[in-house]
Structures are given as C-alpha cells and as structure tokens.
Design an enzyme around this catalytic site. Structure first.
Site, mmCIF file in Angstrom:
data_model
loop_
_atom_site.group_PDB
_atom_site.id
_atom_site.type_symbol
_atom_site.label_atom_id
_atom_site.label_comp_id
_atom_site.label_asym_id
_atom_site.label_seq_id
_atom_site.Cartn_x
_atom_site.Cartn_y
_atom_site.Cartn_z
ATOM 1 N N LYS A 146 -0.017 -5.333 6.378
ATOM 2 C CA LYS A 146 -1.237 -4.559 6.607
ATOM 3 C C LYS A 146 -1.749 -4.798 8.022
ATOM 4 O O LYS A 146 -1.776 -5.954 8.477
ATOM 5 C CB LYS A 146 -2.307 -4.994 5.605
ATOM 6 C CG LYS A 146 -1.958 -4.646 4.190
ATOM 7 C CD LYS A 146 -2.110 -3.175 3.953
ATOM 8 C CE LYS A 146 -1.651 -2.774 2.585
ATOM 9 N NZ LYS A 146 -1.766 -1.338 2.363
ATOM 10 N N ASP A 174 1.063 -0.808 7.727
ATOM 11 C CA ASP A 174 0.183 0.112 6.989
ATOM 12 C C ASP A 174 -1.252 -0.060 7.482
ATOM 13 O O ASP A 174 -1.831 -1.140 7.372
ATOM 14 C CB ASP A 174 0.276 -0.223 5.491
ATOM 15 C CG ASP A 174 -0.455 0.784 4.618
ATOM 16 O OD1 ASP A 174 -1.132 1.675 5.162
ATOM 17 O OD2 ASP A 174 -0.342 0.670 3.379
ATOM 18 N N GLU A 200 2.155 3.441 8.422
ATOM 19 C CA GLU A 200 1.705 4.211 7.253
ATOM 20 C C GLU A 200 0.229 4.535 7.379
ATOM 21 O O GLU A 200 -0.555 3.700 7.833
ATOM 22 C CB GLU A 200 1.975 3.327 6.039
ATOM 23 C CG GLU A 200 1.557 3.895 4.714
ATOM 24 C CD GLU A 200 2.063 2.975 3.596
ATOM 25 O OE1 GLU A 200 3.179 2.404 3.711
ATOM 26 O OE2 GLU A 200 1.335 2.831 2.605
ATOM 27 N N GLU A 229 0.163 8.544 -0.026
ATOM 28 C CA GLU A 229 -0.458 7.921 -1.198
ATOM 29 C C GLU A 229 -1.818 8.529 -1.527
ATOM 30 O O GLU A 229 -2.326 8.368 -2.625
ATOM 31 C CB GLU A 229 -0.556 6.393 -1.040
ATOM 32 C CG GLU A 229 -1.502 5.937 0.040
ATOM 33 C CD GLU A 229 -1.562 4.405 0.152
ATOM 34 O OE1 GLU A 229 -0.630 3.831 0.718
ATOM 35 O OE2 GLU A 229 -2.540 3.815 -0.324
ATOM 36 N N ASP A 252 2.714 9.457 -4.880
ATOM 37 C CA ASP A 252 2.028 8.476 -5.734
ATOM 38 C C ASP A 252 1.958 9.109 -7.129
ATOM 39 O O ASP A 252 1.423 10.205 -7.287
ATOM 40 C CB ASP A 252 0.628 8.209 -5.185
ATOM 41 C CG ASP A 252 -0.151 7.246 -6.064
ATOM 42 O OD1 ASP A 252 -0.479 6.153 -5.593
ATOM 43 O OD2 ASP A 252 -0.440 7.597 -7.229
ATOM 44 N N HIS A 279 4.782 5.377 -2.987
ATOM 45 C CA HIS A 279 3.715 4.382 -3.011
ATOM 46 C C HIS A 279 3.679 3.790 -4.421
ATOM 47 O O HIS A 279 3.834 4.506 -5.402
ATOM 48 C CB HIS A 279 2.372 5.060 -2.720
ATOM 49 C CG HIS A 279 1.196 4.160 -2.879
ATOM 50 N ND1 HIS A 279 0.187 4.395 -3.790
ATOM 51 C CD2 HIS A 279 0.871 3.010 -2.250
ATOM 52 C CE1 HIS A 279 -0.720 3.431 -3.692
ATOM 53 N NE2 HIS A 279 -0.333 2.584 -2.776
HETATM 54 C C1 LFC Z 1 -6.132 -0.916 -1.654
HETATM 55 C C2 LFC Z 1 -4.668 -0.932 -1.926
HETATM 56 O O1 LFC Z 1 -4.223 -2.216 -2.207
HETATM 57 C C3 LFC Z 1 -3.844 -0.360 -0.759
HETATM 58 O O2 LFC Z 1 -3.937 -1.232 0.315
HETATM 59 C C4 LFC Z 1 -2.405 -0.137 -1.145
HETATM 60 O O3 LFC Z 1 -2.321 0.796 -2.175
HETATM 61 C C5 LFC Z 1 -1.569 0.279 0.043
HETATM 62 O O4 LFC Z 1 -2.029 1.335 0.748
HETATM 63 C C6 LFC Z 1 -0.088 0.328 -0.181
HETATM 64 O O5 LFC Z 1 0.552 1.090 0.500
HETATM 65 O O6 LFC Z 1 0.376 -0.440 -1.015
HETATM 66 MG MG MG Z 2 -0.442 2.259 1.901
#
Ligand code: LFC
Ligand code: MG
Length: 367
Positions: A146, A174, A200, A229, A252, A279
């Site tokens: 992240k 991401d 991402e 997603e 998703d 996702h």
């Molecule tokens: C709030 C969530 O954990 C996201 O951070 C999560 O879905 C993320 O975007 C991902 O790609 O896994």
């Molecule tokens: Mg993501």
C-alpha cells in the site's frame, strides 16, 4: 425447475474488528473493520436449498440509515468500500468432471495468486518484515504494498520489501484513489525505481480519462495501471478498456452486481486482450472470486500470462467452504455453489452491535 418457494429472508450486520490490528488499512481507509451485510434466503423446498449473499463494507457502511450517521462524507474511512451486489450460494452439483486440459491443470496446480497481507499501510516496518519473511518461506512470489499517504514512508517501505523479495519477484503498488492525476504521475515517477508491475487505483475510480492520462505517462516507465475494485458495472469497464486507461483489470465479485455482470466484463477483457487480475480479500471476496477467475482461465482467456488473483489472509475461518491455498495458488473449490455461506456461529458472534465480540469491545470503549 422450481423447487419450493422463498419462505424467509434474513439480513445481518456482521463486522470483524480488523482495525484493531491495522489489517486492511490503506491511504484512504485508515481503520477499516471488514464487514458484511449478510443475506440468507431460505426456501420451503424439501432439500432445504437456500441462497446466501454478501456485500462487503468497512463497518459503518453496513448501516442502512447512513444519512443520520453522517456517513458518506468524503474521507470517512468507514464508509462502504463495495456497493450492493448480492451473490448467492444455491445447492447444485459440483461440476468438476475433468473435461479439458486447462481444467486438469487448475485441479493439479491451482490458479496463481499474489498476497496483500504483508504490507497494509498501518503495519509497522517490523511487522512488514516479519510477514514478508514468512510469505517468502511459504512460497509467495508476488506481493502488493500500500502506498499513497506519505512519499518518504512509501520509499522506505518499498525499499524494505524490494530488498527482501529481491529483483526478480513481482511487486505491485496500491494507492486506493489517493492522488489527483499529476500527483499520481509525479509520485509514481519517484517509486519507479522499485520496479512495480502496476500502480492500482492511482486516482478516483470514476476518472476514466484521468486513468488514461496516467497510463500514458507511466507505461513508458514500465508501470501498468490496475483498477476495477470500485467499478460497479460493465459500462465503466467498457469505457476504461476503450480509453486504454488500464493494463490490468480488477473485477470484484461483489462490487459488480451479479455473476452475469462479471462474465460480461471477462468477455470484454478478452476482446481487448487485457489480463484480469481480480480484487479479493475483504469478507469472503477470495471465496467468491476464485470461481470467476478459474472459469476465466478454463473458458475465456485460456492464458495465465500477466494474470494472478489477489489473496488476503483474513477471515476465511468464518466461511463454511473456505478457500484452499497451496503453493501460493487457489486450488479449485470442489463443493457446489459460490462458497458464500458463513458459519452461523461466526455470524452470531460478530453481529453488530449485540454479538459477543462487539458487546465486549463496545463495553471496553465506554469504560
Ligand atoms: C480497505 C481495503 O482493505 C482495501 O485497501 C483493499 O480492498 C485493497 O484496495 C486491495 O486491493 O486489496
Ligand atoms: Mg486495491
């Protein structure tokens, strides 16, 4: 063939206190409690056939009465991550008779996955290192980190993870929509040295032309754009594809309402020759989307090139038919249905606010 009528419908607010450990945190959602509106539709059929559906949210999003709660304001990190998309688990026959080479290959090797579990934004460097070391031991070769809140932090964390995984393994980043368009290009130019395969959600998921502009600037640096997603229907995906706004398409299972909507996106991706890398994570998203991506391989794309499915190592124990991972791959589920059903005991315990888990937590908060 009709087998009974709907006799009962229940909707439950199920929440898991993932924010306590920083699990699931990113640049936009700093303290998510992975949650679900969990729906069960029962019938009076003799065989007891029923349908289960989930909608993934980050906690408060499950509440129906948003406006009174003030939820929905930009920056409210507990707002729903995913929209309403019910998916069912109805009984039926598992169809695993081996009929083609690709199916055989899936049964033997599974569908390749990448892990997001090492590098949530709220994890300390020590946790990141420890989880990354364990993931390497477990055979993971593809990692997502992240980014997007603070450039210096990103540089440090990306350096740690790249050093640990080495130059050959795959790294993805991401940003969870955190940047505007010029900022995304500038920020990623600074992170390009860590050789990410993709960035991402660099900007608002609704900004199709913005994604196209970012893609134009970053593809020459070897960085693809991944998004999807937050895309709730096939039209958005059609435009992203037409505008050459993405190099990796992320369906998703819950955000796109229904299996059919997902299938039309898989077919469009095939037409545009864009790999689908779903996702997953959240509550049950891995359980659901594995069906779609294995179907994609067997019946649509017939390719694993640049393809992998996200995996997040949380909450599987609450599902009646949890995913089976082997050698960093999803092994095809052998039970009938869409793997949506949750264990009743888990639902009861985590029901908000009166389940055992929440009663304790809320009482502790009051003291
Ligand atoms: C709030 C969530 O954990 C996201 O951070 C999560 O879905 C993320 O975007 C991902 O790609 O896994
Ligand atoms: Mg993501």
């Amino acid at each position: 063939m009709v087998r009974g009528r709907i006799s009962q419908l229940s909707v439950r607010d199920v929440r898991f206190p993932t924010s306590l450990g920083g699990h699931g945190s990113d640049a936009m959602h700093t303290d998510p409690d992975y949650s679900a509106a969990y729906v069960v539709i029962e019938t009076d059929a003799e065989d007891g056939i029923k349908g289960c559906g989930i909608t993934f949210t980050l906690g408060k999003g499950t509440e129906v009465d948003w406006s009174r709660e003030g939820c929905g304001a930009p920056g409210d990190s507990s707002c729903p991550k995913c929209g309403v998309g019910l998916v069912g688990q109805a009984g039926g026959k598992a169809c695993l008779e081996v009929t083609c080479g690709h199916e055989k290959q899936m049964l033997a090797q599974g569908y390749p996955a990448y892990t997001t579990s090492c590098a949530w934004l709220g994890y300390s460097d020590d946790t990141l290192k420890q989880l990354c070391a364990q993931a390497l031991k477990d055979g993971w070769t593809r990692f997502k980190v992240k980014v997007g809140a603070d450039l210096q932090d990103d540089v440090r964390r990306c350096q740690i993870i790249r050093d640990m995984i080495g130059p050959e393994k795959t790294l993805m980043m991401d940003a969870n929509q955190r940047w505007d368009v010029p900022e995304a290009v500038e920020w990623m130019s600074k992170l390009a040295k860590f050789k990410p395969l993709w960035i991402e959600e660099p900007t608002s998921p609704d900004d199709i032309l913005g994604h196209a502009a970012i893609s134009k600037a970053l593809v020459p640096l070897g960085i693809g754009i991944a998004t999807g997603e937050q895309c709730h229907n096939r039209v958005i995906f059609k435009q992203l594809l037409q505008a050459k706004a993405l190099q990796f398409l992320q369906i998703d299972s819950c955000r796109l309402g229904s299996v059919n909507e997902n299938l039309s996106v898989l077919l469009m991706a095939k037409k545009f020759e864009i790999p689908v890398c779903p996702h997953a994570g959240g509550v049950g998203l891995c359980e659901l989307v594995q069906h779609l991506i294995i179907f994609d391989y067997i019946s649509v794309s017939a390719s694993l090139k640049n393809r992998m499915c996200e995996y997040v190592d949380h909450l599987h124990e609450h599902f009646k038919y949890p995913v089976m991972m082997q050698r960093a791959s999803y092994m095809p589920p052998k039970d009938p249905g869409y793997s949506t059903e949750m264990k009743e005991e888990s639902v009861k315990k985590h029901q908000y606010p009166d389940g055992e888990v929440w009663k304790k937590l809320l009482a502790a908060q009051e003291n």
